[in-house]
Scaffold this active site. Structure first.
Site, mmCIF file in Angstrom:
data_model
loop_
_atom_site.group_PDB
_atom_site.id
_atom_site.type_symbol
_atom_site.label_atom_id
_atom_site.label_comp_id
_atom_site.label_asym_id
_atom_site.label_seq_id
_atom_site.Cartn_x
_atom_site.Cartn_y
_atom_site.Cartn_z
ATOM 1 N N ASP A 49 -11.964 -4.655 -22.243
ATOM 2 C CA ASP A 49 -10.966 -5.787 -22.452
ATOM 3 C C ASP A 49 -11.934 -6.920 -22.641
ATOM 4 O OD1 ASP A 49 -8.536 -6.925 -20.919
ATOM 5 O OD2 ASP A 49 -10.362 -7.953 -20.328
ATOM 6 N N TYR A 54 -13.782 -16.157 -24.826
ATOM 7 C CA TYR A 54 -14.997 -15.571 -24.291
ATOM 8 C C TYR A 54 -16.579 -16.192 -25.062
ATOM 9 C CZ TYR A 54 -12.119 -13.342 -20.634
ATOM 10 O OH TYR A 54 -11.043 -12.817 -20.531
ATOM 11 N N SER A 152 -1.611 -12.329 -19.078
ATOM 12 C CA SER A 152 -2.931 -12.830 -18.279
ATOM 13 C C SER A 152 -1.818 -14.090 -17.199
ATOM 14 C CB SER A 152 -4.270 -12.940 -18.539
ATOM 15 O OG SER A 152 -4.867 -12.972 -17.634
ATOM 16 N N GLN A 177 -2.561 -9.247 -16.393
ATOM 17 C CA GLN A 177 -4.083 -9.175 -16.255
ATOM 18 C C GLN A 177 -4.423 -10.557 -15.073
ATOM 19 O OE1 GLN A 177 -8.744 -9.735 -18.327
ATOM 20 N NE2 GLN A 177 -7.063 -8.461 -19.051
ATOM 21 N N PRO A 207 -12.830 -8.243 -9.042
ATOM 22 C CA PRO A 207 -12.140 -7.469 -8.040
ATOM 23 C C PRO A 207 -13.451 -6.995 -7.067
ATOM 24 C CG PRO A 207 -12.986 -5.586 -10.032
ATOM 25 C CD PRO A 207 -12.864 -7.145 -10.864
ATOM 26 N N ALA A 209 -15.038 -10.443 -6.671
ATOM 27 C CA ALA A 209 -15.175 -11.432 -6.580
ATOM 28 C C ALA A 209 -15.741 -12.677 -7.084
ATOM 29 C CB ALA A 209 -14.901 -12.473 -5.306
ATOM 30 N N GLY A 285 -17.149 -7.002 -15.337
ATOM 31 C CA GLY A 285 -18.621 -7.453 -16.144
ATOM 32 C C GLY A 285 -20.494 -6.221 -15.344
#
Length: 338
Positions: A49, A54, A152, A177, A207, A209, A285
């Site tokens: 993704d 970005y 999203s 999203q 997920p 945080a 990430g």
């Protein structure tokens, strides 16, 4: 790796998706970014993704380079459109027909592919008729440049409105999203029930945080050197609201719960979001390959009801549940005026 359907579609995606927000093209050097993608592939992650915004398009280029030579049919590549790119002029953002049609061409060129598997509206555009947006997405699908359409951070009402138009246009609108974690549960009361009704799956971001749920940030202490909280390229700003002592003190209570489950705190956080049956994938990430390998151990973990109750008890005073926090900025707030 395990796989789930994206919403009610026939598209199968990996339970963990690799995302390159705040890393590729900005926080992480290209060689390290390529190593992280290789680690993801080695762990069986097939879903990637990104978004045109970005690192102002650089992240898409890095991901395209990292996936070069891989069998395209074995991958699911997702990207998004909405936020400003390029110089950020009056038509360099939003969900107008002009911006969508021009943006998909740029994304495909940077990603080195002739199609993406999922093309997502990165936010809701209050300044463009939704009919115009969905018709432009329909053109993208019919041109073979995207297989599926998603959104999203759309509200339940926005998802319903988009889904009606998608059905009329006969295009597959299959995903949302949102941000979702043990600490940020704003989708649970409205977005998830609406999504289940519509056949829309969640591809959740942050997920863990943004690292807070790993336990590496301690109340009353400076953040570790090199962590996201010290990143002056955007990471520190994004994590700021979570770096409060009352939140960090509650997060520290998760450590014995994770040990009881035989997991690291990060693995516990990832496993927690995957317990939600409306979650099709959790986006992770990484700045180091070993982070990918460790977090992949959360796949297939079943958390028992008593353990989930202990998590709720530990975090409840600092959990955010207000559905009104799902918001999209006005385009006028995004335009750069020189």
């Amino acid at each position: 790796m395990e796989f789930r359907n994206l919403g009610n579609s026939g598209l199968r995606i990996s339970e963990l998706a690799y995302g390159n927000w705040l890393t590729h093209g900005s926080q992480v050097e290209q060689e390290q970014a390529l190593a992280c993608v290789r680690a993801a592939l080695d762990e069986g992650i097939s879903t990637f993704d990104t978004a045109d915004v970005y690192a102002n398009t650089k992240a898409e280029s890095v991901l395209g380079e990292a996936l070069k030579g891989e069998r395209r049919e074995s991958l699911e590549i997702f990207t998004k459109v909405y936020f400003p790119t390029g110089p950020g002029g009056k038509n360099d953002h939003g969900l107008s027909r002009k911006h969508i049609r021009e943006s998909i061409e740029g994304s495909l060129r940077r990603l080195g592919t002739d199609h993406v598997d999922l093309y997502q509206a990165h936010r809701f555009d209050h300044s463009t008729p939704l009919e115009e947006t969905m018709e432009a997405f329909a053109d993208v699908v019919r041109a073979g440049k995207a297989h599926y359409i998603g959104a999203s951070e759309w509200t339940a009402d926005q998802l319903r409105r988009g889904h009606v138009l998608a059905r009329e246009l006969r295009i597959p609108f299959v995903s949302n999203q949102p941000q979702y974690s043990m600490l940020w549960r704003v989708i649970e009361s409205e977005v998830v029930p609406a999504s289940k009704e519509l056949g829309i799956g969640q591809i959740v971001w942050s997920p863990i945080a943004q690292g807070v749920l790993t336990g590496k940030y301690k109340p009353g202490q400076a953040p570790p050197a090199g962590s996201r909280a010290t990143d002056d390229k955007g990471g520190a700003n994004m994590i700021g609201d979570l770096m409060k002592d009352d939140i960090l003190e509650r997060v520290a209570l998760l450590e014995p719960i994770a040990k009881e489950a035989g997991l690291s705190m990060a693995q516990l956080a990832v496993a927690w979001v995957l317990q939600n049956d409306n979650v099709s994938a959790a986006i992770l990430g990484a700045s180091r390959p070993e982070q990918v390998k460790e977090n992949a151990k959360a796949v297939g973990v079943k958390l028992e009801a008593d353990l989930l109750a202990k998590i709720d008890e530990a975090l409840e005073p600092v959990v955010q549940r207000d559905p009104s926090l799902t918001k999209s900025p006005q385009r006028s707030q995004l335009e750069k005026r020189g």
